[in-house]
Design a protein around this motif. Structure first.
Motif, PDB file in Angstrom:
ATOM      1  N   GLY A 157      -0.687   4.749  -0.708  1.00 52.35           N
ATOM      2  CA  GLY A 157      -0.140   5.927  -0.060  1.00 52.35           C
ATOM      3  C   GLY A 157      -0.160   7.108  -1.018  1.00 52.35           C
ATOM      4  N   ILE A 175       3.671  -0.465   4.619  1.00 50.34           N
ATOM      5  CA  ILE A 175       2.265  -0.727   4.937  1.00 50.34           C
ATOM      6  C   ILE A 175       1.751  -1.618   3.818  1.00 50.34           C
ATOM      7  CG2 ILE A 175       0.009   0.282   5.455  1.00 50.34           C
ATOM      8  CD1 ILE A 175       2.171   1.399   7.254  1.00 50.34           C
ATOM      9  N   VAL A 219       0.836  -1.196   0.000  1.00 52.14           N
ATOM     10  CA  VAL A 219       0.000   0.000   0.000  1.00 52.14           C
ATOM     11  C   VAL A 219       0.875   1.251   0.000  1.00 52.14           C
ATOM     12  CG1 VAL A 219      -1.705   1.307   1.349  1.00 52.14           C
ATOM     13  CG2 VAL A 219      -1.912  -1.188   1.121  1.00 52.14           C
ATOM     14  N   ALA A 220       1.870   1.268   0.852  1.00 54.42           N
ATOM     15  CA  ALA A 220       2.742   2.444   0.949  1.00 54.42           C
ATOM     16  C   ALA A 220       4.056   2.023   1.579  1.00 54.42           C
ATOM     17  CB  ALA A 220       2.080   3.535   1.793  1.00 54.42           C
ATOM     18  N   ARG A 221       5.086   2.707   1.187  1.00 51.74           N
ATOM     19  CA  ARG A 221       6.409   2.392   1.699  1.00 51.74           C
ATOM     20  C   ARG A 221       7.116   3.706   1.976  1.00 51.74           C
ATOM     21  NH1 ARG A 221       9.527  -2.342   1.333  1.00 51.74           N
ATOM     22  NH2 ARG A 221       8.298  -3.550  -0.138  1.00 51.74           N
ATOM     23  N   ARG A 222       7.733   3.817   3.117  1.00 55.38           N
ATOM     24  CA  ARG A 222       8.572   4.979   3.375  1.00 55.38           C
ATOM     25  C   ARG A 222       9.729   4.511   4.225  1.00 55.38           C
ATOM     26  NH1 ARG A 222       6.377  10.845   5.179  1.00 55.38           N
ATOM     27  NH2 ARG A 222       5.117  10.432   3.337  1.00 55.38           N
ATOM     28  N   THR A 235       9.614   1.429   6.589  1.00 48.84           N
ATOM     29  CA  THR A 235       8.224   1.101   6.909  1.00 48.84           C
ATOM     30  C   THR A 235       7.469   0.679   5.658  1.00 48.84           C
ATOM     31  OG1 THR A 235       8.252   2.728   8.677  1.00 48.84           O
ATOM     32  CG2 THR A 235       6.085   1.982   7.934  1.00 48.84           C
TER      33      THR A 235
END
Lengths: 340, 340
Positions: free
Chosen positions: A237, A86, A78-81, A84
């Motif tokens: 994201g 998600i 879903v999202a990556r930063r 992290t």
């Protein structure tokens, strides 16, 4: 006084594959009774079910093994930063690191979520029923939230308790019909249970006593709490969705997605977005099906620049939900626009 | 047995502007004692503080008045789909309709959130302290979640209780140091309180008894639960962020955002995105600062098409986080690329 009690179940100790959770819980909570709600930390369910993966205790191999486990548990990112990620798990939960956890387990294992937490809850519900106990069972885990700091416990699985308390259709004291008020009570029960657990105290089970209706019906399961893709407004994201928009602008198809004519207001908004970009003297003429654009400068550079600007205009149309095709006629570009 | 009790406070009845909540609560819960946590529905706080707006009872004027109230309470729109608007309020909460509610109020008013829920919680904490009671106070409201169906109650304001229980740095029984485990306990307490409230039963206050440490310190407030913009991975809905990406592709600046050279892997990824788009025979040559591209066809149509394709390539570079500028030299386009 009416109300709830939230009680810790102490003494369960370490759980290993094959352990009988119903026996462990009833031994350590002999005071359990019909109508109670058990809130069972998913970790002991996973351990009892052997949902562990072996990993090196340290070094880069450990990180690689963890990445492999994450990939195996992930349906989609879903999202990556930074570190992290998600992800949405195969179950459908959206959470950091697919719920894979290295705490409360020896250093050579990671704990995965139960394969089917509703099934786990039902199995425990049935096992307790066989012991003559009619209780609700929630399998809980700790999750972050999109817009709030800190974590809370929520329900991954449930049996013997309805996931929602539905106020829709009720009339308040002022005569207003309540709307949009489906309370996710199994998440609230999981949160209440967490308050008497400790992360290191080995209190993996809490009991909520006094919640009406628990244990009387099997219930729809925690799967009912999974938002379906059609109603998910945050499936990616912001950075990921923004990059996807840029990529889609790069790969605008030459074939229109739709055939319906576009609303003129949407075209006007796109023209407003692109207005500052068009070289001075560019002619933009509205035609029945779209726009006819001509460059002010028909040198090689002028034509290339104009081609780029017309592509910008198509991206601006796409941002308004419109699809378009382009044809060239001499030094004129014809943009045909459709409601996508 | 150790544990918590969650107790409803009945009999508070209708609350109107200027009402003394401390008096109402202590009158109806004379059993309140030090260390209890009060979970107070924000609606009665708003009503006591007069945070109401007058609206027509029906008709299109009612909808217009509601839209005006929403706009006034909104800092920015996060996502919109049909009639649903997820916004960030001026407080910083991300929630549907800015928390504006038409239930449990007469048809000619809407209830806004308290202007400063932490201040409201502190005022009630102080008023109860003056009555000799040292309790925690949570002002709660009902919110949806990005990826889970159903609503739960969370804390908008808090006083006399720490918002987090922090497990970071603790060592589990296996010797692992716990990480990323800040529990948002005031949200869990709000959720526990909701379980004994009813939406129409006029039980606007619950008491959680037995939670350690409540009432002993003023605490950091629920403001600590607001995720800051820098760590918000979901600041826009997916559709909104995607459209912003398309718009940004339409308005790629002619001046580069950065000056640092771009990583060649990122350029390669962008070229892969754009590969299928470039007309057969297009020359793409890597230069020290970027790319030199030449069209296979220098007719007017060929040059316009090539200009569009080079713009696509720039959008693909932007999707990889790279900024670019373009200059034209004869019928050649020079794309200079920077790490944005």
């Amino acid at each position: 006084m009416d109300g709830l009690e939230v009680l810790p179940v102490r003494g369960i100790g370490d759980v290993t594959a094959g352990d009988d959770l119903a026996a462990l819980i009833t031994t350590n909570a002999p005071w359990l009774r019909d109508g109670d709600v058990l809130v069972v930390t998913s970790k002991i369910v996973s351990k009892a079910e052997g949902r562990l993966v072996e990993v090196p205790a340290d070094g880069p191999e450990r990180e690689e093994a963890r990445e492999r486990a994450l990939a195996a548990e992930t349906r989609r990112v879903v999202a990556r930063r930074g570190p992290t990620a998600i992800v949405q798990t195969h179950h459908g939960f959206v959470m950091a690191a697919a719920g894979i956890d290295a705490s409360n387990v020896d250093k050579t294992h990671l704990v995965l979520l139960p394969a089917d937490p509703d099934a786990s809850a039902h199995a425990l519900y049935d096992a307790l029923l066989q012991r003559g106990l009619r209780v609700g069972v929630i399998v809980s885990d700790t999750m972050g939230r999109a817009w709030r700091n800190g974590l809370t416990d929520v329900a991954l699985g449930a049996a013997g308790i309805e996931p929602f308390r539905d106020h829709r259709g009720e009339i308040d004291p002022y005569g207003n019909e309540l709307q949009l008020t489906q309370m996710a009570v199994i998440d609230e029960l999981a949160a209440a249970g967490e308050l008497v657990k400790g992360k290191c105290d080995q209190v993996p089970v809490a009991v909520v006593r006094g919640y009406p209706g628990a244990g009387t019906a099997r219930g729809a399961g925690a799967v009912a709490l999974l938002r379906d893709a059609a109603s998910d407004m945050f499936s990616l994201g912001t950075a990921e969705a923004h990059a996807a928009g840029l990529r889609d602008a790069a790969t605008l198809p030459d074939v229109a997605a739709g055939t319906a004519p576009a609303a003129s207001e949407a075209i006007a908004r796109a023209l407003a977005t692109a207005a500052g970009l068009l070289a001075e003297g560019t002619a933009v003429e509205t035609t029945p099906g779209g726009l006819r654009c001509s460059p002010p400068d028909v040198t090689a550079a002028g034509l290339m620049r104009f081609g780029a600007q017309v592509h910008s205009l198509r991206a601006a149309l796409a941002a308004e939900g419109l699809s378009s095709t382009i044809t060239y006629d001499g030094s004129t570009a014809l943009v045909t626009i459709f409601a996508a």
